[in-house]
Motif scaffolding. Structure first.
Motif, PDB file in Angstrom:
ATOM      1  N   GLU A  27       0.850  -1.191   0.000  1.00 18.73           N
ATOM      2  CA  GLU A  27       0.000   0.000   0.000  1.00 18.73           C
ATOM      3  C   GLU A  27       0.887   1.243   0.000  1.00 18.73           C
ATOM      4  N   GLN A  66      -4.846   6.521  -0.781  1.00 15.91           N
ATOM      5  CA  GLN A  66      -4.040   5.302  -0.771  1.00 15.91           C
ATOM      6  C   GLN A  66      -4.339   4.446  -1.999  1.00 15.91           C
ATOM      7  N   GLU A  68      -3.095   0.346  -3.683  1.00 14.26           N
ATOM      8  CA  GLU A  68      -2.434  -0.928  -3.394  1.00 14.26           C
ATOM      9  C   GLU A  68      -1.981  -1.567  -4.690  1.00 14.26           C
ATOM     10  N   CYS A 141      -0.605   2.494   5.794  1.00 13.81           N
ATOM     11  CA  CYS A 141      -0.200   1.629   4.684  1.00 13.81           C
ATOM     12  C   CYS A 141       0.645   0.464   5.196  1.00 13.81           C
ATOM     13  N   SER A 251       4.333  -0.769   5.465  1.00 17.03           N
ATOM     14  CA  SER A 251       4.791  -0.655   4.083  1.00 17.03           C
ATOM     15  C   SER A 251       6.256  -0.232   4.105  1.00 17.03           C
TER      16      SER A 251
END
Length: 385
Positions: A27, A66, A68, A141, A251
């Motif tokens: 993410e 956001q 992904e 994330c 992340s």
């Protein structure tokens, strides 16, 4: 993930080791290319262009700032690295054409969650209705790693025995030392915020598929959840794929760190699968220690000291022990070099350590805002290294 759900033969006696295919989901924050501040709304022209450029391996996330990316399943770590790097660069190129950029980190240093807009999707509408303000705060994330076991029916057993390693995966990934333009004092603040959600954190000690199914069935019958995809533990069996999904890590800003953690998780999964005696006797005391170690990982990252019934253990010591225990598994999977990189992460620090160093270097001669801007610039550049 694009795994095919197929019937696999069960083997009596010793468990056979397969390829342990794995896939990675990352993410990212979507930010303005100039200011590096998160966008308020997802640009649909950008998203459609990025989706086309990545052959559909991009997905919107719960909140609009956001996105992904979803890798292909791999049995070769070099291929996974190449794809992940290509996905980051491709999306970055498309983003630049729309005045945007991507940042890979557990939290964005200056993002204000009150300004984030929910993505328009029926599932997300339901989640937001349930979570309310907690859902609005989910501007976070993560790195998710899927590993396919030769016998998917063993996922709950392996999940149970994987629990002691969760704090280690988190410590190696920490990239969220800032929140709402403030230093949090934690190397990994992301899970402090994420664990406000229900059905998160360290799973309970489910020993069998039947126990897990009974838990899910009770929640579904009560109307609490629609299915097991609404269980957001730090590790869980995937509903859609025959995989065990690690969800604890932040992340990772650096691709090489993400690959190292994915390789380590895959290696440990193989080790536990072929050695069913390992961690087979976890109890309430063991789980309580795991929960404490998760906090230590959030607070101190790779500088944490973990508790164990036999005494204290540093992250560096645990990395050495795990690498030693799983050396044969890493060799079988062809990822010895990648898990050895975990030593380098411990030695040089994680993204959180680098972010804090950048902040300290700039706060000496500037304002907090200037220092935070330097941090976001560093994350943006390092995301594409």
């Amino acid at each position: 993930m694009d795994y095919a759900l197929v019937q696999r033969p069960k083997v009596d006696g010793l468990r056979t080791a397969g390829t342990f295919k794995f896939g990675i989901e990352e993410e990212y924050f979507l930010v303005d290319a100039e200011t590096k501040s998160v966008v308020r709304n997802m640009s649909q022209p950008f998203f459609e262009a990025a989706k086309a450029a990545t052959d559909g391996r991009i997905s919107p996330e719960f909140l609009q700032p956001q996105i992904e990316v979803i890798s292909s399943p791999h049995d070769n770590v070099a291929d996974a690295r190449a794809e992940l790097r290509a996905l980051r660069r491709t999306i970055s190129t498309v983003a630049a054409e729309h005045g945007l950029a991507i940042l890979a980190a557990g939290t964005h240093p200056t993002a204000a969650w009150r300004s984030a807009q929910q993505t328009n999707k029926e599932r997300y509408d339901s989640v937001m209705h349930d979570l309310q303000m907690i859902g609005q705060r989910d501007l976070l994330c993560g790195l998710h790693v899927h590993v396919e076991l030769p016998d998917p029916d063993q996922r709950i057993d392996v999940m149970y025995r994987m629990l002691p390693y969760l704090p280690l995966f988190l410590a190696l990934s920490t990239s969220s030392p800032f929140w709402q333009s403030r230093r949090t004092g934690l190397k990994g603040y992301r899970l402090a915020a994420y664990d406000e959600l229900p059905r998160t954190g360290v799973p309970d000690l489910f020993r069998t598929q039947e126990e897990f199914d009974a838990y899910v069935t009770a929640l579904v019958r009560a109307g609490v959840i629609a299915d097991s995809s609404y269980i957001w533990w730090a590790i869980r069996p995937s509903l859609l794929n025959p995989t065990l999904e690690l969800r604890a890590p932040d992340s990772c800003t650096l691709v090489e760190d993400a690959i190292a953690i994915a390789a380590l998780y895959r290696t440990v999964a193989r080790h536990l699968y072929v050695n069913p005696w390992r961690n087979a006797d976890l109890d309430a005391v063991a789980r309580a220690i795991i929960v404490e170690n998760k906090w230590q990982a959030q607070r101190y990252g790779v500088h944490a000291t973990f508790a164990a019934e036999e005494g204290a253990m540093t992250v560096a010591e645990m990395v050495e022990r795990v690498i030693c225990d799983t050396a044969a598994d890493a060799a079988a999977l062809g990822c010895t070099a990648e898990i050895n990189r975990c030593r380098a992460i411990v030695g040089s620090g994680t993204s959180a350590d680098a972010q804090l160093a950048v902040f300290e270097a700039h706060i000496q001669s500037g304002s907090p805002g200037t220092a935070l801007r330097a941090v976001t610039e560093w994350i943006a550049a390092a995301t594409l290294q």
